[in-house]
Design an enzyme around this catalytic site. Structure first.
Site, PDB file in Angstrom:
ATOM      1  N   HIS A 253     -33.391 -32.669 -48.066  1.00  0.00           N
ATOM      2  CA  HIS A 253     -32.205 -32.181 -47.356  1.00  0.00           C
ATOM      3  C   HIS A 253     -32.537 -30.811 -46.777  1.00  0.00           C
ATOM      4  O   HIS A 253     -33.179 -29.987 -47.430  1.00  0.00           O
ATOM      5  CB  HIS A 253     -31.024 -32.094 -48.322  1.00  0.00           C
ATOM      6  CG  HIS A 253     -29.858 -31.366 -47.728  1.00  0.00           C
ATOM      7  ND1 HIS A 253     -29.305 -31.726 -46.518  1.00  0.00           N
ATOM      8  CD2 HIS A 253     -29.160 -30.281 -48.171  1.00  0.00           C
ATOM      9  CE1 HIS A 253     -28.312 -30.899 -46.241  1.00  0.00           C
ATOM     10  NE2 HIS A 253     -28.202 -30.018 -47.223  1.00  0.00           N
TER      11      HIS A 253
ATOM     12  N   ASN B  54     -28.378 -26.917 -41.013  1.00  0.00           N
ATOM     13  CA  ASN B  54     -27.903 -27.829 -42.055  1.00  0.00           C
ATOM     14  C   ASN B  54     -26.869 -28.768 -41.437  1.00  0.00           C
ATOM     15  O   ASN B  54     -25.780 -28.346 -41.061  1.00  0.00           O
ATOM     16  CB  ASN B  54     -27.292 -27.005 -43.195  1.00  0.00           C
ATOM     17  CG  ASN B  54     -26.871 -27.872 -44.375  1.00  0.00           C
ATOM     18  OD1 ASN B  54     -26.794 -29.099 -44.275  1.00  0.00           O
ATOM     19  ND2 ASN B  54     -26.602 -27.222 -45.497  1.00  0.00           N
TER      20      ASN B  54
ATOM     21  N   CYS C  44     -23.923 -33.046 -48.886  1.00  0.00           N
ATOM     22  CA  CYS C  44     -25.322 -33.053 -48.433  1.00  0.00           C
ATOM     23  C   CYS C  44     -26.153 -34.151 -49.091  1.00  0.00           C
ATOM     24  O   CYS C  44     -27.246 -34.461 -48.630  1.00  0.00           O
ATOM     25  CB  CYS C  44     -25.949 -31.685 -48.659  1.00  0.00           C
ATOM     26  SG  CYS C  44     -25.129 -30.416 -47.684  1.00  0.00           S
TER      27      CYS C  44
HETATM   28  O1  UT7 Z   1     -26.469 -27.763 -48.230  1.00  0.00           O
HETATM   29  C1  UT7 Z   1     -25.754 -27.761 -49.408  1.00  0.00           C
HETATM   30  C2  UT7 Z   1     -26.210 -26.765 -50.391  1.00  0.00           C
HETATM   31  N1  UT7 Z   1     -26.233 -25.437 -49.835  1.00  0.00           N
HETATM   32  C3  UT7 Z   1     -27.329 -24.725 -49.970  1.00  0.00           C
HETATM   33  O2  UT7 Z   1     -28.298 -25.205 -50.498  1.00  0.00           O
HETATM   34  C4  UT7 Z   1     -27.286 -23.291 -49.500  1.00  0.00           C
HETATM   35  C5  UT7 Z   1     -27.758 -22.392 -50.596  1.00  0.00           C
HETATM   36  N2  UT7 Z   1     -27.740 -20.976 -50.246  1.00  0.00           N
HETATM   37  C6  UT7 Z   1     -28.529 -20.431 -49.308  1.00  0.00           C
HETATM   38  O3  UT7 Z   1     -29.240 -21.112 -48.608  1.00  0.00           O
HETATM   39  C7  UT7 Z   1     -28.585 -18.926 -49.206  1.00  0.00           C
HETATM   40  O4  UT7 Z   1     -27.930 -18.377 -50.319  1.00  0.00           O
HETATM   41  C8  UT7 Z   1     -27.977 -18.352 -47.916  1.00  0.00           C
HETATM   42  C9  UT7 Z   1     -28.864 -18.675 -46.737  1.00  0.00           C
HETATM   43  C10 UT7 Z   1     -26.585 -18.909 -47.705  1.00  0.00           C
HETATM   44  C11 UT7 Z   1     -27.914 -16.833 -48.024  1.00  0.00           C
HETATM   45  O5  UT7 Z   1     -29.216 -16.304 -48.275  1.00  0.00           O
HETATM   46  P1  UT7 Z   1     -29.458 -15.274 -49.467  1.00  0.00           P
HETATM   47  O6  UT7 Z   1     -30.865 -14.897 -49.423  1.00  0.00           O
HETATM   48  O7  UT7 Z   1     -28.948 -15.922 -50.730  1.00  0.00           O
HETATM   49  O8  UT7 Z   1     -28.581 -14.073 -49.024  1.00  0.00           O
HETATM   50  P2  UT7 Z   1     -27.431 -13.368 -49.851  1.00  0.00           P
HETATM   51  O9  UT7 Z   1     -26.192 -14.205 -49.810  1.00  0.00           O
HETATM   52  O10 UT7 Z   1     -27.969 -12.943 -51.171  1.00  0.00           O
HETATM   53  O11 UT7 Z   1     -27.222 -12.087 -48.968  1.00  0.00           O
HETATM   54  C12 UT7 Z   1     -28.222 -11.071 -48.880  1.00  0.00           C
HETATM   55  C13 UT7 Z   1     -27.714 -10.001 -47.935  1.00  0.00           C
HETATM   56  C14 UT7 Z   1     -26.296  -9.569 -48.244  1.00  0.00           C
HETATM   57  O12 UT7 Z   1     -26.196  -8.193 -48.000  1.00  0.00           O
HETATM   58  P3  UT7 Z   1     -26.181  -7.144 -49.214  1.00  0.00           P
HETATM   59  O13 UT7 Z   1     -25.002  -7.545 -50.029  1.00  0.00           O
HETATM   60  O14 UT7 Z   1     -27.478  -7.342 -49.914  1.00  0.00           O
HETATM   61  O15 UT7 Z   1     -26.039  -5.841 -48.523  1.00  0.00           O
HETATM   62  C15 UT7 Z   1     -25.465 -10.323 -47.245  1.00  0.00           C
HETATM   63  O16 UT7 Z   1     -24.268  -9.667 -46.920  1.00  0.00           O
HETATM   64  O17 UT7 Z   1     -27.706 -10.515 -46.607  1.00  0.00           O
HETATM   65  C16 UT7 Z   1     -26.397 -10.331 -46.054  1.00  0.00           C
HETATM   66  N3  UT7 Z   1     -26.113 -11.409 -45.129  1.00  0.00           N
HETATM   67  C17 UT7 Z   1     -26.504 -11.403 -43.860  1.00  0.00           C
HETATM   68  N4  UT7 Z   1     -27.203 -10.505 -43.148  1.00  0.00           N
HETATM   69  C18 UT7 Z   1     -27.464 -10.810 -41.850  1.00  0.00           C
HETATM   70  C19 UT7 Z   1     -25.453 -12.576 -45.377  1.00  0.00           C
HETATM   71  N5  UT7 Z   1     -25.406 -13.313 -44.263  1.00  0.00           N
HETATM   72  C20 UT7 Z   1     -26.059 -12.623 -43.309  1.00  0.00           C
HETATM   73  C21 UT7 Z   1     -26.346 -12.852 -41.956  1.00  0.00           C
HETATM   74  N6  UT7 Z   1     -27.057 -11.930 -41.277  1.00  0.00           N
HETATM   75  N7  UT7 Z   1     -25.969 -13.990 -41.329  1.00  0.00           N
END
Ligand code: UT7
Length: 335
Positions: free
Chosen positions: A259, A289, A118
């Site tokens: 980004h 992204n 990225c």
């Molecule tokens: O581009 C290069 C660098 N990459 C980045 O900068 C990405 C960095 N990370 C992120 O942007 C975020 O961590 C994500 C968008 C990938 C995820 O968001 P988050 O707020 O960190 O969610 P999480 O991984 O903490 O998940 C929260 C909850 C989980 O459920 P539980 O365990 O709390 O019950 C996940 O299973 O949301 C759930 N979840 C979803 N729910 C609905 C994960 N993906 C989804 C989904 N739809 N697509």
């Protein structure tokens, strides 16, 4: 070629982009994985992304350069160097740069691919600008192009909603007026982040095999929570640091060009810089992204929408796999 004595800056003098026609909206993801529109928008800011159905990364890159040439006076044979930032090359070798050179007919160019995920566009822009500043080259094309849908697992709801396909290109040329062009950069890598965001299989460490395919090691793996925390800190700190290093206040900055990985990371970066929302370039809502294409496509769209004017100071900032991260400070030079 002899190095010149007169100091020049490298300036962006033309832009172009290519977005494939096929749109994958949040409704589509509701139909293939357990997710919903509200979750995706509130956690990421993404509403839709594009998918390249017929063609690869080099096709998108070539279309972006052709768009640039259509909107400028650049002829393909005038191009000295082509740098393609990508993590989704058509194949390991030859480089996408060679394929793009052929597709656009840049018969006098050399070039290479640059892999910094990225942060790829920033690293390529820095490299291209140094080639210009050396005096050895006059016209350098820097393209960010990624076909992320080719390495996305559409059964993994954590990741499949995030990524899309896009390409965007800029032309770098020398300017003797040092008030314009690329003025400073802060770029970093930290390989300790390698296990948190990567594609495990297909390289020389784990060559393609039944095992790599069965284990889905040819897809993106990301520990989103871990990457989120370091991305917020990395992008916010480096953006703040480059402002401080160059004695810039938030009033001096016309736009932050971040980004586009997650709207919440972008908001945190802008807040650290003391920059209001109107001064942040955004297209994550329409493309998701797109790895190396996010920053140049934002610049292209804002320029074409008349929102960029000569003399505007831009801070470009990115964070990605590796880890790689950094910021570039430039002053816009096109009327
Ligand atoms: O581009 C290069 C660098 N990459 C980045 O900068 C990405 C960095 N990370 C992120 O942007 C975020 O961590 C994500 C968008 C990938 C995820 O968001 P988050 O707020 O960190 O969610 P999480 O991984 O903490 O998940 C929260 C909850 C989980 O459920 P539980 O365990 O709390 O019950 C996940 O299973 O949301 C759930 N979840 C979803 N729910 C609905 C994960 N993906 C989804 C989904 N739809 N697509």
């Amino acid at each position: 070629m002899p190095l010149q004595n007169k100091k020049v800056n490298a300036a962006i003098t033309a832009v172009g982009m290519y977005a494939p026609d096929k749109i994958l909206d949040n409704k589509y993801f509701e139909s293939i994985v357990e997710t919903n529109n509200e979750w995706i928008i509130s956690r990421t800011g993404i509403k839709e992304r594009r998918m390249m159905e017929n063609g690869a990364t080099s096709d998108m890159a070539a279309f972006a350069v052709q768009d640039l040439m259509k909107n400028s006076r650049l002829k393909p044979e005038e191009i000295d160097v082509i740098i393609v930032a990508t993590v989704t090359p058509d194949m390991f070798f030859p480089a996408c740069a060679c394929l793009v050179q052929d597709k656009i007919g840049a018969k006098n160019a050399w070039g290479f691919d640059l892999s910094a995920a990225c942060s790829g566009f920033l690293f390529a822009l820095e490299t291209g600008s140094k080639l210009i500043e050396s005096g050895a080259y006059k016209k350098v094309i820097v393209v960010g192009s990624d076909k992320m849908t080719a390495i996305t697992d559409y059964t993994d709801r954590n990741n499949c909603i995030l990524f899309g396909d896009l390409a965007s290109a800029v032309l770098l040329e020398p300017t003797e007026d040092l008030n314009y062009g690329i003025k400073d950069s802060l770029l970093y890598v930290d390989g300790t982040g390698k296990d948190n965001l990567y594609m495990k299989g297909g390289g020389s460490l784990r060559p393609a095999s039944h095992e790599t395919v069965d284990n889905k090691w040819h897809y993106i793996y990301q520990d989103g929570k871990v990457v989120f925390k370091v991305a917020v800190k990395g992008m916010a700190d480096v953006s703040y640091d480059i402002m401080k290093k160059n004695n810039l206040t938030s009033d001096d900055v016309a736009y932050l060009v971040p980004h586009q990985a997650n709207m919440r990371i972008i908001d945190a970066t802008a807040e650290r810089m003391g920059i209001t929302k109107e001064k942040v370039m955004i297209n994550i809502d329409r493309y998701g992204n797109t790895t190396a294409a996010t920053i140049p496509s934002c610049i292209t769209e804002y320029y074409r929408n008349g929102k960029l004017k000569k003399g505007d100071n831009l801070i470009l900032a990115a964070f990605g796999a590796g880890y790689t991260w950094g910021a570039i400070y430039l002053t816009w030079s096109i009327d």
